[in-house]
Design an enzyme around this catalytic site. Structure first.
Site, short mmCIF file in Angstrom:
data_model
loop_
_atom_site.label_atom_id
_atom_site.label_comp_id
_atom_site.label_asym_id
_atom_site.label_seq_id
_atom_site.Cartn_x
_atom_site.Cartn_y
_atom_site.Cartn_z
N GLU A 6 48.05 55.57 48.95
CA GLU A 6 48.79 54.47 49.57
C GLU A 6 50.29 54.78 49.60
OE1 GLU A 6 47.97 50.52 48.23
OE2 GLU A 6 45.88 50.96 47.72
N GLN B 204 34.38 46.67 40.94
CA GLN B 204 34.83 45.98 42.15
C GLN B 204 33.66 45.35 42.91
OE1 GLN B 204 37.03 48.60 44.72
NE2 GLN B 204 37.50 47.04 46.24
N LYS C 261 41.00 46.78 39.65
CA LYS C 261 42.23 47.34 40.19
C LYS C 261 43.42 47.23 39.24
CE LYS C 261 40.97 47.71 44.74
NZ LYS C 261 41.24 48.86 45.61
N THR D 186 48.18 51.44 38.04
CA THR D 186 48.66 51.80 39.37
C THR D 186 49.77 52.82 39.15
OG1 THR D 186 48.23 49.55 40.17
CG2 THR D 186 49.68 50.91 41.52
MN MN Z 1 44.54 49.38 47.26
#
Ligand code: MN
Length: 445
Positions: free
Chosen positions: A215, A254, A267, A271
């Site tokens: 991302e 998920q 999630k 990160t």
């Molecule tokens: Mn994502």
């Protein structure tokens, strides 16, 4: 009507720096880039402060500030860089960052009189450690790649891959800011409720389907007040810059938890962001038209505008690579899994920011938006293992004889990004790397 940032003298491809490594072909950090990070000397325990990358060196902006070399808004922006996180710099808005960029660019140019005074403010990048660039108050992750949404949708609903809202509304979920870490962080495999195929009662266990997501991260600059919205025309004035972002995802957790409210524990365990934030101004040469087929209906008016259609997208090549523990031991270099390009995103950064605030939601300087996994139109351009392995059905062969469906302990995933266009200097984002550790242990207290 606000525009994307214009080209100026800092983008001149003919510029050279008195820092030799900034002039070598292939560097991510030529003088045309000048990205910002929060830095200190590795292992020093010093306070973090702002830094700008130049070739293989970092210009220490905290130290530069003590020389009081600038005046006006450039001086104010530099003062903000003495803080341990970049929120204040980001919050001053694009004009301040631009003034600082112009003065730093001038001082780093070959032949600049500043060379003598600034040479001692350089620290080799290899001797630097980073923190997350800003104190992130809130983290929102979008789902802006239609190619990702379609590929993932097809795995779950072969007849109806794309849900009817997708082309109209920028889908997102509110993520977790507390577990955002800078590149280099190793995190524990999450545990969670699992319900594999053929099992009827869920159980607690380490995720068996751990994945990465390739991302782009967007750091918010100028804030907006609660109860106000930011128009698409003004949206980019509220964006400080972009980084790389890996939204690590536990696909098995998920799949069981996400209905009907979306991702939660699948999630929020980790990160990873790259330390370097490339400003929108540095990205000005790489703007691209919105890649939406002409036969598609236009977006709802608040998400549509001429400058967004013409140059709202950004041409950033993105790459995900893997290095397993065994590859590391054997000296085998990281293996590229896929490449995609951010210009293929269905939604632009401006549209994401305008949509996020359309209801009056306030964004603060240093808030982080993720773009969602950026997959390209070809299956080989997928930005996650979920897509590349067709949900685990098609393992990927790695050099050294291993294969992967999902990530194993010891695996390191490295994201990279760069922009290249004829007539301009190539610029890069550095990397966002993270390593998987064995699972979170049960509470032993
Ligand atoms: Mn994502």
């Amino acid at each position: 009507m606000s525009e994307t940032v214009a080209l100026n003298a800092t983008h001149d491809p003919a510029l050279r720096s008195w820092v030799p490594s900034a002039n070598s072909a292939g560097t991510d950090f030529p003088i045309q880039n000048l990205p910002f990070a929060a830095i200190r000397r590795a292992g020093s325990g010093e306070a973090f402060r702002g830094g700008v990358a130049i070739g293989d060196e970092v210009l220490d902006l905290g130290a530069l500030h003590t020389l009081a070399p600038f005046t006006g808004i450039a001086a104010q922006a530099l003062a903000a860089c003495a803080a341990p996180a970049l929120n204040a710099l980001m919050g001053q808005g694009a004009a301040a960052a631009s003034a600082l960029r112009a003065t730093i660019s001038a001082g780093l140019r070959a032949g600049a009189a500043q060379e003598r005074a600034w040479r001692s403010l350089l620290v080799p990048r290899s001797a630097i450690e980073y923190r997350v660039p800003a104190d992130i108050g809130d983290f929102t992750d979008f789902y802006a790649s239609i190619h990702h949404a379609t590929a993932v949708g097809r795995l779950m609903r072969p007849d109806n891959p794309l849900l009817p809202n997708y082309k109209w509304i920028p889908i997102a979920y509110h993520g977790r800011a507390s577990s955002v870490r800078v590149s280099g962080f190793a995190f524990r495999r999450p545990r969670g409720q699992l319900l594999p195929k053929g099992v009827t009662v869920p159980f607690l266990g380490p995720s068996r389907r751990l994945d990465y997501e390739l991302e782009v991260g967007i750091f918010v600059g100028r804030p907006n007040e609660l109860g106000t919205s930011v128009s698409l025309a003004q949206a980019e004035a509220h964006v400080f810059g972009l980084c790389l972002l890996n939204d690590w995802s536990a696909r098995d957790i998920q799949g069981w938890e996400y209905q009907p409210l979306g991702p939660f524990l699948a999630k929020n365990f980790a990160t990873t962001v790259s330390p370097w934030v490339v400003t929108l101004e540095a990205l000005a040469p790489f703007r691209a038209p919105l890649s939406r087929p002409v036969d598609e209906p236009p977006p709802v008016a608040y998400l549509d505008g001429e400058s967004n259609r013409v140059g709202g997208a950004i041409d950033v090549t993105l790459e995900a690579a893997i290095e397993t523990q065994k590859m590391r031991a054997a000296g085998i270099p990281a293996h590229a899994l896929s490449r995609s390009n951010f210009r293929d995103s269905w939604w632009t950064p401006g549209q994401m920011l305008a949509h996020h605030t359309v209801n009056g939601c306030n964004l603060a300087a240093g808030d982080l938006l993720g773009t969602g996994t950026q997959s390209g139109p070809e299956p080989s351009q997928a930005g996650s293992l979920l897509e590349l392995t067709l949900a685990g059905a098609q393992p990927i062969a790695l050099p050294g004889g291993e294969s992967r469906t999902f990530l194993e302990d010891g695996d390191r995933v490295i994201l990279r990004g760069w922009c290249a266009r004829a007539g301009f200097a190539r610029i890069g984002f550095g990397e966002a790397a993270g390593t998987v550790l064995p699972a979170v242990p049960p509470d032993a207290s």
